[in-house]
Design a protein around this motif. Structure first.
Motif, PDB file in Angstrom:
ATOM      1  N   LEU A 144       0.511   4.740  -8.916  1.00  0.00           N
ATOM      2  CA  LEU A 144      -0.366   3.853  -8.754  1.00  0.00           C
ATOM      3  C   LEU A 144      -1.753   3.706  -9.527  1.00  0.00           C
ATOM      4  CD1 LEU A 144      -0.160   3.225  -4.917  1.00  0.00           C
ATOM      5  CD2 LEU A 144       0.702   1.538  -6.845  1.00  0.00           C
TER       6      LEU A 144
ATOM      7  N   VAL B 284      11.292   9.514  -1.502  1.00  0.00           N
ATOM      8  CA  VAL B 284      10.381   9.690  -2.505  1.00  0.00           C
ATOM      9  C   VAL B 284       9.100  10.361  -2.070  1.00  0.00           C
ATOM     10  CG1 VAL B 284       9.145   8.209  -3.857  1.00  0.00           C
ATOM     11  CG2 VAL B 284      11.279   7.682  -3.426  1.00  0.00           C
ATOM     12  N   ASN B 285       8.241  11.166  -2.700  1.00  0.00           N
ATOM     13  CA  ASN B 285       7.307  11.708  -2.359  1.00  0.00           C
ATOM     14  C   ASN B 285       6.110  10.861  -2.469  1.00  0.00           C
ATOM     15  OD1 ASN B 285       4.697  13.635  -1.927  1.00  0.00           O
ATOM     16  ND2 ASN B 285       6.187  15.095  -1.377  1.00  0.00           N
ATOM     17  N   ILE B 286       5.067  10.690  -1.621  1.00  0.00           N
ATOM     18  CA  ILE B 286       3.963   9.733  -1.558  1.00  0.00           C
ATOM     19  C   ILE B 286       3.049  10.280  -2.901  1.00  0.00           C
ATOM     20  CG2 ILE B 286       2.752  11.080   0.041  1.00  0.00           C
ATOM     21  CD1 ILE B 286       2.795   7.258  -0.063  1.00  0.00           C
ATOM     22  N   SER B 287       2.881  11.425  -3.126  1.00  0.00           N
ATOM     23  CA  SER B 287       2.081  11.878  -4.175  1.00  0.00           C
ATOM     24  C   SER B 287       2.639  11.407  -5.602  1.00  0.00           C
ATOM     25  CB  SER B 287       1.973  13.421  -4.389  1.00  0.00           C
ATOM     26  OG  SER B 287       3.275  13.949  -4.808  1.00  0.00           O
ATOM     27  N   ALA B 288       3.799  11.056  -5.519  1.00  0.00           N
ATOM     28  CA  ALA B 288       4.123  10.710  -6.880  1.00  0.00           C
ATOM     29  C   ALA B 288       3.943   9.024  -7.030  1.00  0.00           C
ATOM     30  CB  ALA B 288       5.915  10.710  -7.015  1.00  0.00           C
TER      31      ALA B 288
ATOM     32  N   TYR C 145       0.859  -1.166   0.084  1.00  0.00           N
ATOM     33  CA  TYR C 145       0.101   0.005  -0.017  1.00  0.00           C
ATOM     34  C   TYR C 145       0.966   1.357   0.066  1.00  0.00           C
ATOM     35  CZ  TYR C 145       0.658   0.893   4.903  1.00  0.00           C
ATOM     36  OH  TYR C 145       1.206   1.036   6.202  1.00  0.00           O
ATOM     37  N   GLY C 146       0.299   2.354  -0.094  1.00  0.00           N
ATOM     38  CA  GLY C 146       1.202   3.752  -0.442  1.00  0.00           C
ATOM     39  C   GLY C 146       2.394   3.703   0.217  1.00  0.00           C
ATOM     40  N   VAL C 147       2.221   3.878   1.724  1.00  0.00           N
ATOM     41  CA  VAL C 147       3.384   4.176   2.701  1.00  0.00           C
ATOM     42  C   VAL C 147       4.393   2.962   2.597  1.00  0.00           C
ATOM     43  CG1 VAL C 147       3.971   4.791   5.106  1.00  0.00           C
ATOM     44  CG2 VAL C 147       1.730   5.387   4.121  1.00  0.00           C
TER      45      VAL C 147
ATOM     46  N   ASP D  75      -2.709   7.554   3.969  1.00  0.00           N
ATOM     47  CA  ASP D  75      -1.388   7.371   3.767  1.00  0.00           C
ATOM     48  C   ASP D  75      -0.621   8.551   4.200  1.00  0.00           C
ATOM     49  OD1 ASP D  75      -1.319   4.967   2.508  1.00  0.00           O
ATOM     50  OD2 ASP D  75      -1.079   5.779   0.569  1.00  0.00           O
TER      51      ASP D  75
ATOM     52  N   MET E 102       6.324   3.637  -0.474  1.00  0.00           N
ATOM     53  CA  MET E 102       7.314   4.568  -0.341  1.00  0.00           C
ATOM     54  C   MET E 102       8.436   4.201   0.480  1.00  0.00           C
ATOM     55  SD  MET E 102       6.503   8.215   1.112  1.00  0.00           S
ATOM     56  CE  MET E 102       6.861   7.620   2.974  1.00  0.00           C
ATOM     57  N   GLU E 103       8.289   3.390   1.537  1.00  0.00           N
ATOM     58  CA  GLU E 103       9.422   3.189   2.363  1.00  0.00           C
ATOM     59  C   GLU E 103      10.524   2.237   1.711  1.00  0.00           C
ATOM     60  OE1 GLU E 103       7.285   2.251   5.995  1.00  0.00           O
ATOM     61  OE2 GLU E 103       7.246   4.309   6.735  1.00  0.00           O
TER      62      GLU E 103
ATOM     63  N   HIS F  15      -0.297  16.983  -3.924  1.00  0.00           N
ATOM     64  CA  HIS F  15      -1.417  16.189  -4.382  1.00  0.00           C
ATOM     65  C   HIS F  15      -2.329  17.063  -5.423  1.00  0.00           C
ATOM     66  CE1 HIS F  15      -0.054  12.664  -1.777  1.00  0.00           C
ATOM     67  NE2 HIS F  15      -0.882  11.985  -2.682  1.00  0.00           N
TER      68      HIS F  15
ATOM     69  N   HIS G 276       1.217   7.733  -5.542  1.00  0.00           N
ATOM     70  CA  HIS G 276      -0.087   7.548  -5.774  1.00  0.00           C
ATOM     71  C   HIS G 276      -0.391   7.794  -7.404  1.00  0.00           C
ATOM     72  CE1 HIS G 276      -1.210   8.670  -1.455  1.00  0.00           C
ATOM     73  NE2 HIS G 276      -1.271   7.441  -1.551  1.00  0.00           N
ATOM     74  N   VAL G 277       0.254   8.965  -7.610  1.00  0.00           N
ATOM     75  CA  VAL G 277      -0.061   9.018  -9.063  1.00  0.00           C
ATOM     76  C   VAL G 277       0.330   7.765 -10.034  1.00  0.00           C
ATOM     77  CG1 VAL G 277       0.664  10.554 -11.178  1.00  0.00           C
ATOM     78  CG2 VAL G 277       0.489  11.621  -9.113  1.00  0.00           C
TER      79      VAL G 277
END
Lengths: 108, 881
Positions: free
Chosen positions: A50, A41-45, A25-27, B28, A30-31, B55, A47-48
């Protein structure tokens, strides 16, 4: 049907999803990526990436259960689809193929 | 306790993020935040905010943008479609609604064109903020008088004494010095043509007023004496394909003064106060001996252009020196006490060139002026008409609300909220407004030539089309909103259940508003009608008043002075023509555009300063007979009595002013010497009705510019032909130019007539639009009460009763409107009438007649539908439910 393209970052995320199998999953992704790549790494990247891959059919997702963490928000887990695996394989074979063709010369 | 992420950022995220992504994204983010919070709370917060912002990108943003836009654009089509269906279903209402609106807009556009053109006067100079006209102000016996005429050496002295003045120049438009109307010809041609726009001018006037030279030296054209600069159209008229430069033209057949054309300029713009076509050089010109050093006579209108950055008010104050150093000493030298003290009150002012045109009649300068009051009046009338048209729109929309109520109810039931409905009605009204505007523009374009002739103006469409289009679009939207906002709010407020159950109030609630609007419309219409009736009455009074002379069947021949001494034989010949009963040679006639002068008259015992200011007219022995003046005392001139060359006939005003009650062979004096009073004529109107009749003396001296010929009998056409052939004998190279005295008289008041015409047009339009509205409204109300009327009929109500019920309401409204409009109209028209020394009294019957007239029209409008309802077979109306 033409296989949709797979960008470099998307490929990394997809590999991570496949590696984390069912726990992706997202986090977590990322980790995982941060530790492998040794950079933030930014989570938004993620999410995009995914969302795009889900649209292309490389991954599919499901919601997890509610916990008290995360402000009561459910996790969204991703798994790689057969189509996604195929895309990874194809990408891998292209790269290996090309890598094989490098002449054996000394760089020393 | 769990740490909470920044509240605002979270709210922002929840606001923009897609609902199906929000849970995952928010989860998240919060997880990351919670993990980091343990290390550094502030860094975690920063990171959270930053991530939220990261975002904020298309993938995550809610589709509110897209889906709603899609929805409203398809709804927009639906609105347009429904509007169209509504229009098509109620063709009468629709055409009244749109047609009335379009008529109002057309009127408004024409008025705007006029007003803008008037306001555009003299705004075109590049240096307009540095161009001024010198104006003098004198206060004498408490009266302020203003003039623009300055002495001959004034301009040259200004340049000498004031370094901040860059250019100074004069022009002289006075008919007395030979400017104005003259017969012009090329020296190498025979035929003279009459030209009106001739003036004498300095070269620097051309530079100050930025004359646009097409040929000749722009800076030296008028530097030599006897040179002339002409405009493009004149060059075309006299020289066609020849090069006009250095060609010679002469005035009035006088070959001794030859004018060399040294420049051709573009026509001065329509919106310029200075529109001469011949400018004759003033270089070295003296109209009488010693004028160049004469500070007493004031005949020149003087302009200056100051250097940039000049302090204008400081300069204005310094102009006082011109009075102290030059004008006052000249007056003291002359030694007339009154004149000296008058000159002492002189103040010189700088009038910006932009203010010259609209400064109506304040400064005596002999120019055509616009009237700022007319501009206000027209603007008000235009806005009123637009207001009436808008009111119609509102009125009809609310009145028709019942028909739309079911639609509103249904739309609400299937999920439309109030803002959607308001949107719908506003879209509809803007749409109608757009249609009306397009129609209005077309109507105004078609009417422009007619409007021009009615107004006596030369309105032209603006060259730059961008601004008008922009303004019209603004106007479409704003009038659409204005007219639509009330109906929109009103209609959208219907409760769906009530409406669908059929329990709508059919717009009864808003009847107070509708009644107010009807009263307003009719107030405006009635006020306009009363005003135009009174203006027409004043016009009628002016045209038919006993003037003290006979203006009918008097032919005025212009430009007779070119015949010189042959004019006497010409007169003799004319008297032989059958139908000519008498003729007189005199440049002084009792209509505008002929000669005038002014000076003192006094009796033996009077001091100079006691003298009575009056006219001194040079006439011949047949003047009184030809104009049929009435002699109240004494006798007419006689050509047989030699001493009559020193005789004077005075009017009653002069007799009264000089206290001459009996004719005892008294002598009276003017600057030419003593005159023996032989007769007194009854006062006659030789000036505009705006002024009291002033003192006047007639004596026999030659003045040959015009000739008045009394014709009689019914064969005027033949007499005219005969007169023309005699003219051709005597003056073969100059076409005959004649007018009739009564026409010339009427043209003095053409502006009154124009004002009357315009107001009539607009009051007609106002009443038409108001009646259209009334008609539609009445038919609507009758439709609403149709069933009620049918039941009344069934129960035995008489036709009369029904009719009375249906029309009574409107009659009451119009009576109220009449009561409001009458004092308003009285106030404004009375103010206008104060311009005239001779005027009608406003009689109360006017108000009654107008009231009756309006009532009849409104009654007819309303009764058409009422009678139809009353005559209907009640069964037709009642059988369906």
């Amino acid at each position: 049907m033409k296989t949709p393209s797979l960008g470099e970052f998307e490929e990394l995320v997809l590999l991570m999803v496949a590696a984390l199998h069912d726990e992706a999953y997202g986090v977590a992704i990322m980790e995982g990526l941060e530790s492998k790549l040794s950079k933030s790494v930014n989570i938004s990247a993620i999410h995009v990436a995914l969302k795009r891959m889900e649209e292309k059919g490389f991954v599919k997702s499901r919601f997890g259960g509610i916990t008290s963490d995360r402000g009561g928000r459910r996790k969204k887990f991703y798994v790689i689809t057969a189509f996604g695996k195929e895309a990874l394989d194809q990408q891998y074979s292209v790269r290996t193929d090309l890598y094989q063709q490098i002449p054996k010369i000394s760089f020393g | 306790m769990k740490p909470t992420p920044p509240h605002k950022a979270l709210r922002f995220l929840r606001w923009f993020c897609r609902k199906d992504y929000l849970e995952e994204v928010e989860g998240d983010l919060i997880e990351i935040f919670e993990n980091q919070y343990e290390n550094s709370p502030s860094a975690a917060r920063r990171k959270f905010v930053w991530t939220v912002i990261r975002h904020f990108r298309p993938e995550f943003i809610k589709v509110f943008g897209l889906s709603q836009r899609l929805n409203s654009s398809s709804m927009l089509l639906n609105y347009v479609k429904v509007s169209w269906r509504n229009l098509a279903r109620h063709q009468l209402y629709s055409s009244i609604k749109i047609g009335g609106f379009a008529a109002g807009i057309a009127a408004c556009l024409l008025i705007a064109l006029f007003v803008l053109q008037e306001l555009a006067y003299d705004k075109h100079y590049k240096a307009s903020d540095r161009i001024f006209r010198i104006v003098r102000e004198n206060t004498w016996n408490g009266d302020l008088s203003k003039g623009a005429h300055m002495p001959h050496p004034f301009a040259a002295t200004l340049i000498q004494d004031y370094p901040e003045i860059e250019l100074a120049g004069r022009y002289n438009p006075s008919v007395s010095f030979g400017a104005g109307g003259n017969e012009v010809r090329r020296i190498d041609r025979k035929l003279s043509q009459h030209e009106e726009n001739i003036a004498f001018a300095d070269q620097s006037v051309l530079n100050i007023l930025e004359a646009d030279f097409l040929a000749g030296n722009p800076n030296k054209a008028l530097n030599e004496p006897n040179t002339v600069v002409i405009t493009e159209s004149i060059a075309q008229k006299y020289f066609r394909d020849d090069d006009p430069i250095n060609k010679i033209i002469i005035l009035n057949n006088d070959e001794s003064t030859q004018l060399k054309v040294t420049g051709v300029v573009r026509e001065f713009p329509l919106t310029s106060h200075f529109r001469y076509q011949f400018l004759i050089s003033l270089a070295e010109k003296e109209f009488f001996e010693g004028e160049a050093s004469n500070w007493r006579n004031q005949n020149y209108i003087t302009y200056i252009r100051v250097n940039p950055e000049t302090d204008v008010s400081a300069l204005e104050e310094k102009l006082e020196n011109m009075v102290q150093n030059y004008i006052l000493p000249a007056s003291i030298e002359l030694g007339v006490e009154d004149d000296v003290s008058w000159v002492r009150t002189t103040q010189l002012k700088l009038q910006s060139v932009e203010n010259i045109y609209l400064n109506r009649s304040e400064v005596g300068d002999g120019l055509v002026h616009g009237d700022i009051r007319f501009i206000w009046l027209f603007t008000a009338v235009g806005l009123f008409i637009l207001a009436i048209a808008c009111m119609n729109f509102v009125n009809l929309s609310t009145a028709k609300s019942a028909n739309r109520a079911k639609e509103v109810g249904l739309r609400k039931v299937i999920g439309s909220n109030r803002s959607h409905l308001i949107g719908q009605f506003l879209v509809e009204s803007i749409l109608l407004s757009a249609v009306a505007h397009v129609l209005g523009v077309v109507i105004s374009l078609l009417c422009l030539p007619y409007f021009n002739s009615l107004l006596g103006a030369q309105l032209i469409l603006p060259e730059n089309i961008l601004w008008p289009v922009f303004i019209i679009i603004i106007s479409i939207i704003s009038t659409g909103l204005l007219a639509g906002i009330y109906p929109a709010f009103y209609l959208s407020s219907f409760k769906p259940i009530k409406v669908l159950k059929g329990k709508i109030s059919t717009g009864v609630k808003s009847s107070a508003l509708r009644n107010t609007l009807v009263v307003l419309q009719f107030t405006i219409s009635i006020a306009l009608i009363i005003s135009s009736v009174i203006i027409y009455q004043q016009m009628d009074y002016i045209l038919n008043k006993k003037l003290g002379y006979d203006k009918d069947q008097v032919l005025v021949l212009n430009g007779t002075h070119t015949m010189k001494d042959k004019i006497y034989t010409f007169k003799e010949e004319l008297l032989q023509v059958p139908g000519v009963s008498s003729a007189t040679i005199s440049a002084y006639l009792p209509v505008d555009g002929t000669r005038r002068n002014n000076g003192g008259w006094k009796t033996q015992g009077m001091e100079d300063h006691e003298s009575v200011s009056g006219q001194h007219w040079a006439v011949d022995a047949d003047y009184i007979e030809t104009l049929n003046l009435e002699i109240v005392k004494g006798r007419d001139f006689s050509a047989q009595i030699a001493s009559d060359s020193q005789a004077v006939i005075i009017n009653e005003s002069l007799a009264k002013a000089l206290a001459i009650s009996e004719l005892n062979g008294d002598e009276i004096y003017n600057w030419l010497g003593g005159w023996n009073v032989i007769g007194v004529v009854k006062d006659f109107h030789f000036e505009s009705m705006k002024n009291k009749i002033r003192p006047l003396g007639l004596f026999m001296r030659p003045s040959r510019r015009t000739m008045a010929v009394k014709v009689s009998g019914s064969e005027i056409r033949n007499t005219l032909d005969a007169v023309t052939s005699v003219w051709q004998e005597f003056s073969p190279n100059q076409p005959i130019r004649y007018t009739f005295l009564d026409q010339q008289y009427a043209s003095m008041y053409s502006y009154v007539k124009r004002l009357g015409n315009i107001l009539t047009l607009f009051s007609g339009l106002a009443i038409l639009i108001a009646c259209l509205g009334l008609f539609a409204l009445s038919s609507f109300i009758i439709q609403q009460r149709g069933k009620e009327m049918s039941i009344r009929l069934v129960l035995g109500a008489s036709l009369q009763h029904i009719f009375h019920l249906l029309t009574g309401n409107f009659v009451g409204l119009i009576v109220i409107a009449l009561l409001i409009a009458s004092p308003l109209a009285w106030y404004f028209v009375n103010a206008w009438l104060q311009d005239f020394a001779y005027k009608i009294a406003i009689h109360w019957t006017i108000f009654v007649y107008t009231g009756v007239f309006i009532m009849v029209i409104a009654f007819l409008t309303v009764s058409y539908q009422s009678i139809r309802t009353a005559m209907m077979n009640p069964v037709d109306n009642l059988k369906s439910e």
